[in-house]
Design an enzyme around this catalytic site. Sequence first.
Site, mmCIF file in Angstrom:
data_model
loop_
_atom_site.group_PDB
_atom_site.id
_atom_site.type_symbol
_atom_site.label_atom_id
_atom_site.label_comp_id
_atom_site.label_asym_id
_atom_site.label_seq_id
_atom_site.Cartn_x
_atom_site.Cartn_y
_atom_site.Cartn_z
ATOM 1 N NE ARG A 160 -3.869 -2.280 0.417
ATOM 2 C CZ ARG A 160 -4.432 -3.039 -0.506
ATOM 3 N NH1 ARG A 160 -4.013 -2.998 -1.768
ATOM 4 N NH2 ARG A 160 -5.422 -3.834 -0.201
ATOM 5 C CG ASP A 170 -4.384 -11.383 -2.562
ATOM 6 O OD1 ASP A 170 -3.786 -10.295 -2.710
ATOM 7 O OD2 ASP A 170 -5.495 -11.619 -3.072
ATOM 8 C CG ASP A 207 -2.780 -9.225 -7.717
ATOM 9 O OD1 ASP A 207 -3.514 -10.176 -7.981
ATOM 10 O OD2 ASP A 207 -2.768 -8.647 -6.614
ATOM 11 C CG ASN A 257 -2.813 -3.192 -6.038
ATOM 12 O OD1 ASN A 257 -1.860 -3.453 -5.315
ATOM 13 N ND2 ASN A 257 -4.040 -3.618 -5.782
ATOM 14 C CG HIS A 276 -9.026 -3.100 2.287
ATOM 15 N ND1 HIS A 276 -8.734 -2.210 1.271
ATOM 16 C CD2 HIS A 276 -9.035 -4.330 1.720
ATOM 17 C CE1 HIS A 276 -8.592 -2.883 0.136
ATOM 18 N NE2 HIS A 276 -8.759 -4.166 0.384
HETATM 19 O O1 DOR Z 1 -9.099 -9.211 -2.329
HETATM 20 C C1 DOR Z 1 -8.250 -8.653 -3.009
HETATM 21 N N1 DOR Z 1 -7.669 -7.515 -2.605
HETATM 22 N N2 DOR Z 1 -7.901 -9.184 -4.188
HETATM 23 C C2 DOR Z 1 -7.108 -8.543 -5.064
HETATM 24 O O2 DOR Z 1 -6.835 -9.085 -6.097
HETATM 25 C C3 DOR Z 1 -6.588 -7.214 -4.745
HETATM 26 C C4 DOR Z 1 -6.543 -6.977 -3.306
HETATM 27 C C5 DOR Z 1 -6.336 -5.534 -2.941
HETATM 28 O O3 DOR Z 1 -5.427 -4.902 -3.477
HETATM 29 O O4 DOR Z 1 -7.058 -5.046 -2.048
HETATM 30 ZN ZN ZN Z 2 -3.704 -9.556 -5.062
#
Ligand code: DOR
Ligand code: ZN
Length: 422
Positions: A65, A306, A153, A95, A310
Amino acid sequence: MGKKLIRGARVIDPACGRDEPCELLLEGGLIAAVGHDLPAEGAQIINAAGLVAAPGLVDMHTHMREPGFEDKETIATGTAAAARGGVTSILAMANTCPVIDRPERVADFYNRAMRSAKVRAYTVGAVSLGMQGKEITDVEDLLSAGAAALSDDGVPLMSAEIMREALIRMKPSGLPILSHSEDGDLVRAGVMNEGALSRKLGYKGRPAVAEELLLVRDGMLAADVGGYVHVCHVSTKGSVDYIRRMKAAGIHVTAETCPQYFTLTEEEIEKQGAMAKVNPPLRTPADVAAMREAAKTGVIDMLATDHAPHAAHEKETPFDEAPNGFTGMDLALTITYGLVREGVLTEADLIRLWATEPARVFNLPVNTFEPGAPADFFLFDPELEWQVTPETLYSKSHNTPWLGKSLKGRVSAHWIGGVKIV
Ligand code: DOR
Ligand code: ZN
């Protein structure tokens, strides 16, 4: 770096062929020896009776992040969670904001990591500019700047043309394109697995075939150009079947799944709402069984978290508006060790899936206890019971469906390059 003698741990590294309590001698940041009655002169003695010593894990799928979303996570806090979870090396996805789509941004990641990372941290570069799926990035320059692989991704790369060209241009590196395999049209409005439960709850679903469609497309493109594709976060039984068939046909494809897909089902949404919302979504018991079987047999090559932090207020919105994702690095080893306890995986499988295979694919230091190897390992107490609470997690965010649960087994110490980080 002083000499240290760790006594009484059971070393589960398959490369060293030992499965009994023994001694580990560290010197100058390296493993000096593994065995019995090792020389103790001048060494600090560490008692590790009852603990397991294992080579540091590689988590090849995380979201740090930083930059852009530091309220969710930073490289400092994300790698603190990694350190606590026995993860010695991480790959961070592209990302962020801005997206890691240019060599300067790759360099910026490594500058930040040098200042604040607690474990070995590597970044992935994007495949398309801004991850918009319209224009390919400068593949060669991203790799030269140190990108560990390339991926969009987080969003599906719907352009087969860009995927095909990226596969071609990655070939000299031997590294894969990491595919977020979901057909964007089929999942656009979906918020959970499509099936009886989504119909009952009245939510639009993300069908299993959306995942399978894109991974088959990417496998076909890899076959066409002799490239290498790695499938991220596999979640369906059908995906496993297609990956098995593609491998049998000689296509260069590898795949990962994550702890949530081999332990939890969509039922969790009824219990936990948005806390159980992830992408790809939690699926059915048959899918969970397929993940376990595929990890055991090697159709799934590696495990990754993964880790997708958040902020609390974001997950506290109505289910269909909440963001997707779970944090995972604090818990991945503990949860995977649960499968060892159940007899689904052996400890050697765990090390293969969490360390040896990802290290091999991404050319990272291969963690072993061979004398002369960097002292990258952790001690794990398989009997320790603990509660998952905001206080016991090291990630900045706590969006995990295991929050509030009691778990068994935890890392009690962790060294990287002979430096104790936990
Ligand atoms: O649940 C997910 N969160 N899947 C993803 O592919 C991206 C990720 C995110 O960046 O929050
Ligand atoms: Zn991911």
